[in-house]
Design an enzyme around this catalytic site. Structure first.
Site, short mmCIF file in Angstrom:
data_model
loop_
_atom_site.label_atom_id
_atom_site.label_comp_id
_atom_site.label_asym_id
_atom_site.label_seq_id
_atom_site.Cartn_x
_atom_site.Cartn_y
_atom_site.Cartn_z
N HIS A 47 0.81 -1.23 0.00
CA HIS A 47 0.00 0.00 0.00
C HIS A 47 0.84 1.27 0.00
O HIS A 47 0.42 2.30 0.52
CB HIS A 47 -0.99 -0.01 1.17
CG HIS A 47 -2.05 -1.07 0.99
ND1 HIS A 47 -3.23 -0.83 0.35
CD2 HIS A 47 -2.05 -2.38 1.33
CE1 HIS A 47 -3.95 -1.95 0.32
NE2 HIS A 47 -3.24 -2.91 0.91
N THR A 48 2.01 1.18 -0.57
CA THR A 48 2.85 2.39 -0.72
C THR A 48 2.72 2.98 -2.12
O THR A 48 2.94 4.17 -2.30
CB THR A 48 4.33 2.04 -0.48
OG1 THR A 48 4.64 0.87 -1.24
CG2 THR A 48 4.62 1.77 0.99
N GLY A 132 -8.90 -12.71 -8.05
CA GLY A 132 -9.26 -12.30 -6.67
C GLY A 132 -8.36 -12.93 -5.62
O GLY A 132 -8.77 -13.12 -4.48
N GLY A 134 -5.04 -11.79 -5.06
CA GLY A 134 -3.94 -10.89 -4.72
C GLY A 134 -2.70 -11.12 -5.56
O GLY A 134 -1.60 -10.73 -5.17
N LEU A 135 -2.86 -11.76 -6.74
CA LEU A 135 -1.70 -12.07 -7.57
C LEU A 135 -1.74 -11.31 -8.90
O LEU A 135 -1.01 -11.60 -9.81
CB LEU A 135 -1.61 -13.59 -7.81
CG LEU A 135 -1.51 -14.41 -6.52
CD1 LEU A 135 -1.60 -15.90 -6.82
CD2 LEU A 135 -0.21 -14.11 -5.78
N SER A 136 -2.65 -10.33 -8.93
CA SER A 136 -2.67 -9.38 -10.03
C SER A 136 -3.11 -9.96 -11.37
O SER A 136 -2.48 -9.74 -12.41
CB SER A 136 -1.25 -8.81 -10.16
OG SER A 136 -1.35 -7.53 -10.60
N SER A 138 -5.76 -9.06 -13.06
CA SER A 138 -6.28 -8.07 -14.01
C SER A 138 -5.14 -7.32 -14.68
O SER A 138 -5.19 -7.07 -15.89
CB SER A 138 -7.28 -7.12 -13.35
OG SER A 138 -6.69 -6.44 -12.30
N ASP A 182 1.42 -3.14 -10.13
CA ASP A 182 1.09 -4.42 -10.78
C ASP A 182 1.39 -4.38 -12.28
O ASP A 182 1.96 -5.32 -12.83
CB ASP A 182 -0.39 -4.76 -10.56
CG ASP A 182 -0.76 -4.82 -9.10
OD1 ASP A 182 0.18 -4.81 -8.26
OD2 ASP A 182 -1.95 -4.86 -8.77
C1 GLA Z 1 -3.45 -3.93 -4.99
C2 GLA Z 1 -3.21 -2.77 -5.94
C3 GLA Z 1 -1.72 -2.40 -5.96
C4 GLA Z 1 -1.22 -2.14 -4.55
C5 GLA Z 1 -1.56 -3.32 -3.65
C6 GLA Z 1 -1.20 -3.08 -2.21
O1 GLA Z 1 -2.83 -5.07 -5.48
O2 GLA Z 1 -3.62 -3.13 -7.24
O3 GLA Z 1 -1.54 -1.26 -6.78
O4 GLA Z 1 -1.75 -0.94 -4.05
O5 GLA Z 1 -2.94 -3.61 -3.71
O6 GLA Z 1 0.16 -2.99 -2.05
#
Ligand code: GLA
Length: 402
Positions: A47-48, A132, A134-136, A138, A182
C-alpha cells in the site's frame, strides 16, 4: 508434452475454430502471434504505490497467454477460455459495456489516445493467474493485451509505455482504484530478478537479482479468501490523504507521504488526533523505509534481513493499516514459528488473497501438509500452495504462419 506448448496449442485451436464457426474470414496468409504476461507477488512495499512510495515486487510463473491474428475488419473479437465465451467490439466505439472485454477496450482506447492505430483482430486468451487472489490477474490481462496490440500492429511501445497504458485502462477507463505496481512488474519484470520501483513519476526502477538456489524456495500461499479490492483501497487512499494534509500544515514542501521521514513524522504525529488516521500514516512512512532497507538486503543477498523486514511489513499491515484478516494471520503465525521460515507476508491488497514466503527447502512437504490440515480445521477452507520461479515480464513468445 510441455505444459506451455499444450496451452499454446489449445489457444491456437481455439483461435482458428472460433474464427471458422463465426464466419469471420481470416486474412490472406494469416500469422498467429502469441504473447504472455505474468502475475506478481510483492516482496515488500504494501500500500505504498498509490502514495508515490517504493515497492519491490517480482513476477510469478502464472500468466495470461494470448494468441491473436489480424483481421481486415473494424472489430476485435476475443474468446476467453475462463469465461467460456467470445465478445466483440468495434474499434471505432469505446463505450463501456460492463463486461470483461472492457479491459481490452480500455487498453486499446489508451493506445489510440497515444496516437497509435488499432484495427481489428481476433484473439483467444487463457489465464493461469487465479482471480481475486492478490496475484494481479487483471494487470496481467491488461498487459498481455497491450503487448498483443503492440506486437500485432508493430507499434514499438516500450515496456514502461505498456505499463502506463495498462494502468490508465484500469484506473481511468475501468475506474478501479490501485497503484501502478502491478502493471509495471508485469511489463518490466525479468527472470530471476525483483523490480525496485519508485512509484512517483517518472517511475525510476531497477532490477535486482534474486539468487534462489535449491536451498531457498519462493512460495505463494493462497488463502482462498476472495477479496474485493475496489472498496477498501479507496477508503485507505482517503485516510492517507487526510493524514498527509494535517502533516503538510507543519512540514514544508511535502507532496505525498513518501516525502515525510520517520523523525519528521514522530515530531508531528500528535497533530493527527484520529488514531486510525495516524496508524495509516505510520504504516506508509515506515513501510517506505523498510522497502529501501529490503532493496539493500537483496543487493547484499542477505535473505535473512529481507525476511525480517517481510515479517515487520505483515505485522504493520495488520496492526496499523488494517488490511489483513484472520485467515491470513493464521497462515502468517503458523509459518513464522517454523524453522524453515525466512520471511512471510501478505501480498496484494489484503483482506484475503495470498501470502508470499521465503522458505528453507527442508521437509516442506510435511510442513505444507500440517498447514493445510490446521487451516482446514479452523476455516473449512482448502489452501492452494505454489512453489514459484521468477520469469520474464510480458513478451511475445512466438509469431507463426498457419
Ligand atoms: C493492490 C493494488 C496495488 C497495490 C496493492 C497493495 O494489489 O492493485 O496497486 O496498491 O494492492 O500494495
Amino acid at each position: 508434452m510441455d505444459q506451455e506448448i499444450k496451452r499454446e496449442n489449445f489457444l491456437i485451436d481455439s483461435l482458428t475454430s472460433f474464427e471458422k464457426s463465426n464466419e469471420i474470414s481470416p486474412p490472406n496468409d494469416p500469422e498467429i502471434t502469441i504473447v504472455r504476461a505474468p502475475g506478481r507477488i510483492n516482496l515488500i512495499g504494501g500500500h505504498t504505490d498509490y502514495n508515490e512510495g517504493f515497492v519491490l515486487p517480482c513476477t510469478i510463473s502464472m500468466d495470461v497467454m494470448v494468441a491473436s491474428m489480424l483481421n481486415d475488419k473494424n472489430f476485435v473479437v476475443i474468446n476467453s477460455s475462463e469465461v467460456g465465451q467470445f465478445e466483440r467490439f468495434n474499434v471505432k466505439n469505446y463505450k463501456k459495456t460492463n463486461s470483461w472485454i472492457d479491459y481490452v477496450k480500455g487498453v486499446a482506447h489508451y493506445i489510440k489516445k497515444e496516437g497509435h492505430r488499432v484495427n481489428g483482430f481476433l484473439a483467444a486468451s487463457n489465464s493461469s493467474v487465479p482471480i481475486g487472489s492478490g496475484l494481479s490477474s487483471s494487470a496481467a490481462f491488461e498487459v498481455a493485451f497491450c503487448q498483443t496490440i503492440n506486437s500485432l500492429f508493430d507499434l514499438k511501445l516500450n515496456k514502461s509505455q505498456i505499463a502506463k497504458i495498462s494502468y490508465l485502462a484500469e484506473t481511468q477507463y475501468l475506474g478501479i482504484s490501485c497503484g501502478i505496481m502491478d502493471q509495471f512488474i508485469s511489463a518490466l519484470g525479468k527472470k530471476d530478478h525483483a523490480l525496485f520501483l519508485d512509484c512517483r513519476p517518472p517511475y525510476n526502477n531497477e532490477l535486482i537479482k534474486i539468487t534462489l538456489d535449491d536451498e531457498v524456495k519462493l512460495v505463494i500461499i493462497n488463502s482462498n479468501v476472495k477479496h474485493s479490492v475496489k472498496s477498501f483501497i479507496n477508503v485507505r487512499k482517503e485516510e492517507c490523504l487526510k493524514g498527509l494534509n494535517i502533516l503538510k500544515k507543519h512540514l514544508r514542501n511535502k507532496k505525498t507521504l513518501r516525502d515525510i521521514k520517520i523523525d519528521e513524522y514522530n515530531k508531528y504525529k500528535y497533530k493527527i488526533s484520529q488514531v486510525k488516521i495516524q496508524n495509516r500514516v505510520h504504516h506508509v512512512i515506515h513501510e517506505n523505509s523498510r522497502v529501501l532497507e529490503a532493496k539493500k538486503a537483496l543487493e547484499d543477498q542477505d535473505l535473512d534481513k529481507l525476511g525480517q523486514l517481510m515479517y515487520q511489513s505483515h505485522l504493520s499491515l495488520d496492526k496499523y493499516y488494517d488490511v489483513s484478516c484472520p485467515e491470513l494471520d493464521f497462515i502468517f503465525n503458523f509459518l513464522r514459528k517454523k524453522e524453515q521460515s525466512i520471511g512471510v507476508r501478505m501480498t496484494g491488497a489484503g483482506k484475503g488473497g495470498s501470502l508470499v514466503a521465503l522458505l528453507r527447502n527442508h521437509e516442506l512437504g510435511e510442513l505444507f501438509t500440517e498447514l493445510r490440515r490446521k487451516y482446514f480445521a479452523n476455516y473449512n477452507l482448502e489452501l492452494t500452495i505454489y512453489t514459484c520461479s521468477i520469469p520474464n515480464g510480458a513478451e511475445t513468445i512466438k509469431k507463426m504462419k498457419i
